[in-house]
Structures are given as C-alpha cells and as structure tokens.
Design a protein around this motif. Structure first.
Motif, mmCIF file in Angstrom:
data_model
loop_
_atom_site.group_PDB
_atom_site.id
_atom_site.type_symbol
_atom_site.label_atom_id
_atom_site.label_comp_id
_atom_site.label_asym_id
_atom_site.label_seq_id
_atom_site.Cartn_x
_atom_site.Cartn_y
_atom_site.Cartn_z
ATOM 1 N N MET B 8 0.832 -1.362 -0.570
ATOM 2 C CA MET B 8 0.076 -0.243 -0.461
ATOM 3 C C MET B 8 0.946 1.066 0.420
ATOM 4 N N SER B 10 1.012 3.042 1.786
ATOM 5 C CA SER B 10 1.441 3.844 3.641
ATOM 6 C C SER B 10 2.166 2.750 4.119
ATOM 7 N N VAL B 11 1.953 1.640 3.400
ATOM 8 C CA VAL B 11 2.708 0.727 4.501
ATOM 9 C C VAL B 11 2.624 -0.921 3.586
ATOM 10 N N TYR B 89 7.323 1.366 6.732
ATOM 11 C CA TYR B 89 5.879 2.366 6.708
ATOM 12 C C TYR B 89 6.652 3.800 6.282
ATOM 13 N N ALA B 90 5.851 4.281 5.790
ATOM 14 C CA ALA B 90 5.935 5.877 6.323
ATOM 15 C C ALA B 90 6.300 6.609 6.941
#
Lengths: 91, 91
Positions: B8, B10-11, B89-90
């Motif tokens: 995804m 963000s992750v 993760y961002a």
C-alpha cells in the motif's frame, strides 16, 4: 486481549488473542483504516460483506480488509487461543 | 527469500526467510522507511548502530527500526530457516 506493538501515524500493529469470542450477531466492524491481518495460531472464521461464503483462517493465513469493507468474526476456536497479528494502516 | 504480502502507499508487509545469511561485513541497511520486524521462527542477531550490544532475536521478538537507523543482520541460524515478518512504513 489486545497488545499494541507499534503505534505510528501511518500504521499500527496489534497482537490480538481470542478465546472463542465472536462478533455479536448483526455486528460488523466498519473501519476508516485498512486492516491486514495474519493468523499466528488457532483458527477462526471471518465473514466479509460481499463475500458469498465465510472465510476459514488458520496459522499463516492472511487477508487484507480495505477501509469500509464491513466484516465480522463468525467463529474462533473455543479450545485454544487464536492469535492474530493486525496491521492497521492509513489509506 | 522475500514474499510481499501487502503493498500500500503507506505500508508494505513482507515475509522474509533467511537460511544462515548475514549482511556482508561493513554493510548496513539505511532506509527511508521505518521498519517494524517480528521473528516468527528461527533465530537471528541484529546489530543496530548506536546500540552497544548486538540484539539476539527469537520467535515472538519484535523491534522497531526508525528511518535512517543503520542496522545489519549479524547472524541467522544456519540449521533452520529464520522467518521474519517485516512491516515497512512511511514516516
């Protein structure tokens, strides 16, 4: 029982242990976040709205539940702990 | 061996299996993303820059490595697979 393992703005990781608990009849989780969940031990049955059949899950099984995809826990093994690793993420 | 389980914006979730592999001498991972990592099976030793001692890890052990925190795998068990679940993760 829920143990928070990581809490960041974009992602949260939780260890969840179920001992036979299920979602109440008619109850659905309906979340703003995405949730990726992995079964580490035990077994469970997940219901996801729009899926014709319930989804049995055991150790090593994972599923991604997008935001707003309603879902519920139909069954967890009453004879052993079911251990979940859940990754909640912002979308 | 790396298996991407979730990707995804963000992750990202990856399953990584080591069979005795270690980081080359002098090599450090230096990442833009945060990395939360859990050992599912096997055992390993992690070196994290700024930590005085290396960190032994076994099943159930997890650690959060912030972005830019240099780290390396000093050892993984040569006699059995070491299985990692890594959540990038961002920040």
């Amino acid at each position: 029982m829920i143990t928070r393992l990581l809490a960041m703005p974009s992602v949260r990781v939780e260890r969840i242990v179920s001992h036979g608990q299920v979602s109440p009849p008619g109850f659905w989780y309906d979340q703003d976040e995405g949730e990726w969940v992995l079964v580490l031990a035990g077994s469970a049955v997940l219901e996801v709205e729009g899926e014709a059949v319930a989804i049995p899950m055991g150790p090593g099984d994972c599923i991604d539940i997008p935001p707003r995809r309603r879902h519920r826990i139909a069954w967890t093994d009453p004879d052993q702990p079911t251990v979940w690793l859940a990754v909640f993420y912002a979308v």
